[in-house]
Design an enzyme around this catalytic site. Structure first.
Site, PDB file in Angstrom:
ATOM      1  N   ALA A   1     -10.845  51.375 144.804  1.00 26.35           N
ATOM      2  CA  ALA A   1     -10.836  52.699 145.428  1.00 26.35           C
ATOM      3  C   ALA A   1     -12.090  53.464 144.984  1.00 26.35           C
ATOM      4  CB  ALA A   1      -9.544  53.430 145.110  1.00 26.35           C
ATOM      5  N   SER A   2     -11.940  54.688 144.482  1.00 27.00           N
ATOM      6  CA  SER A   2     -13.111  55.528 144.214  1.00 27.00           C
ATOM      7  C   SER A   2     -13.908  55.125 142.982  1.00 27.00           C
ATOM      8  CB  SER A   2     -12.685  56.991 144.102  1.00 27.00           C
ATOM      9  OG  SER A   2     -12.421  57.516 145.383  1.00 27.00           O
ATOM     10  N   LEU A   3     -13.451  54.176 142.196  1.00 28.21           N
ATOM     11  CA  LEU A   3     -14.330  53.617 141.172  1.00 28.21           C
ATOM     12  C   LEU A   3     -15.571  53.013 141.822  1.00 28.21           C
ATOM     13  CD1 LEU A   3     -11.913  54.010 139.213  1.00 28.21           C
ATOM     14  CD2 LEU A   3     -12.526  51.814 138.194  1.00 28.21           C
ATOM     15  N   SER A   4     -15.463  52.691 143.105  1.00 28.03           N
ATOM     16  CA  SER A   4     -16.599  52.146 143.855  1.00 28.03           C
ATOM     17  C   SER A   4     -17.787  53.096 143.875  1.00 28.03           C
ATOM     18  CB  SER A   4     -16.175  51.860 145.302  1.00 28.03           C
ATOM     19  OG  SER A   4     -15.039  51.032 145.370  1.00 28.03           O
ATOM     20  N   LYS A   5     -17.538  54.392 143.725  1.00 31.19           N
ATOM     21  CA  LYS A   5     -18.621  55.371 143.861  1.00 31.19           C
ATOM     22  C   LYS A   5     -19.697  55.185 142.803  1.00 31.19           C
ATOM     23  CE  LYS A   5     -16.145  59.008 146.366  1.00 31.19           C
ATOM     24  NZ  LYS A   5     -14.946  58.251 146.736  1.00 31.19           N
TER      25      LYS A   5
END
Length: 361
Positions: free
Chosen positions: A76-80
């Protein structure tokens, strides 16, 4: 939940206790989480050495297959943080500057926004998902070109002028991935493999399509409770539909990985394998708003200047069926990684216990 976690970590006062007692804090919390149905992988490390690692629960509730420590999760937003790194690498290659106007790279109806604003969630951009949900034909799969087209076509009102305030923005990270493609002339997914995953030996990490994920035997499915309180695959819920009709988006999410690969990533950030230490220091510096106050977000990282172990950076992620978190104590090279595939409320409690346990092993 994560705001409470951040407050805990910021306010926590370390109390010296013996090694066995500190380790027991974590093992007791993990045992409690297991009794209460937590499903996920927990990893705690010091200087890149794994001090504690465990897999609890199930990879898939349908067939009762057990989770393993090397199983792959949707981040999820760890991808950022990976998207931000791609921008930083482009900057060091002379392909862009952080204070470039976004309009230099992609046409959009929102003037005055810089790449730095996108990185730090200070752009004021509206939520792309709301516009796509309202207008997109959901029998088709959208990616960044379609998202940008609809933002130009419908031009929803911005939230505020660039730099005025912090507001978490998935739209900003769609823009960033598109800027990388414009600056390099290459596909964002392929370039992330070439620049980050392969050089760091992150062989279980990728941006995978739904079809590709289905072929990965070790992929942990996300789960949510149904109306009867039974865990079922999150893909059966309406809330998961967007992962299909927005299935080609790049930038704000979609990286999948496992705990050991994330530890490789964590340790690489202490070196200059990807970018210089000066650039990483910029990433770990909270943005200064137009009124002179500091936000608490850098380039893909939440920033906590004070913690039990000095400066801390962290990020959380949330997708239907998944909760993820990475906590990094930079001054003492301590790392906590938790990947959860049933959105369990014990995640924060385990992070707190891991923090308490890290004082002395």
């Amino acid at each position: 939940m994560y705001k409470l976690l951040a407050l805990f970590l910021l306010a926590f006062v370390y109390v010296q206790v013996d090694t066995v007692a500190q380790q027991k804090i974590l093992t007791d919390a993990v045992e409690r989480a297991q009794r209460e149905g937590f499903s996920g992988v927990i990893l705690v490390a010091q200087d890149g050495e794994i001090l504690f690692e465990d897999a609890l629960g199930l990879r898939a509730y349908e067939n009762r297959s057990l989770l393993h420590e090397d199983d792959i999760f949707e981040l999820a937003s760890l991808s950022k943080q990976f998207t931000a790194m791609m921008i930083m690498m482009c900057k060091e290659k002379g392909l862009l500057d952080f204070d470039d106007q976004v309009s230099k790279y992609i046409e959009n109806p929102y003037p005055g926004i810089t790449i730095r604003n996108l990185l730090t969630h200070t752009s004021g951009l509206p939520d792309y998902q709301a516009i796509m949900d309202e207008h997109w034909d959901k029998s088709k799969v959208a990616g960044n070109p379609e998202i940008l087209k609809y933002l130009r076509e419908y031009a929803p009102v911005k939230s505020f002028d660039p730099g005025e305030q912090y507001e978490y923005s998935n739209t900003g990270y769609v823009f960033l991935a598109s800027i990388v493609e414009k600056a390099t002339g290459k596909d964002f997914v392929e370039l992330m493999r070439e620049w980050i995953f392969q050089p760091l030996g992150m062989y279980d990490t990728d941006i995978r399509s739904l079809e590709e994920k289905a072929k990965v035997e070790t992929f942990a499915a996300g789960h949510l409770k149904d109306e009867n309180g039974k865990y079922v695959n999150a893909a059966t819920f309406h809330s998961d539909d967007y992962t299909i009709w927005l299935g080609n988006r790049k930038g704000p999410g979609r990286v999948s990985s496992n705990a050991k690969d994330l530890l490789k990533w964590d340790q690489a950030l202490y070196t200059e394998k990807l970018v210089s230490k000066e650039t990483m220091e910029e990433a770990y510096t909270a943005f200064k708003l137009n009124n002179g106050t500091r936000s608490y977000y850098g380039f893909g990282w939440e920033i906590k200047p004070q913690s039990p172990f000095g400066k801390m950076v962290m990020h959380t992620g949330s997708n239907p069926g998944y909760s993820t978190i990475i906590v990094r104590y930079l001054e003492e090279n301590k790392t906590i990684i938790i990947l959860n595939n049933n959105v369990h409320p014990d995640l924060m409690r385990v992070v707190e216990a891991a923090t308490l346990s890290l004082g002395k092993w």
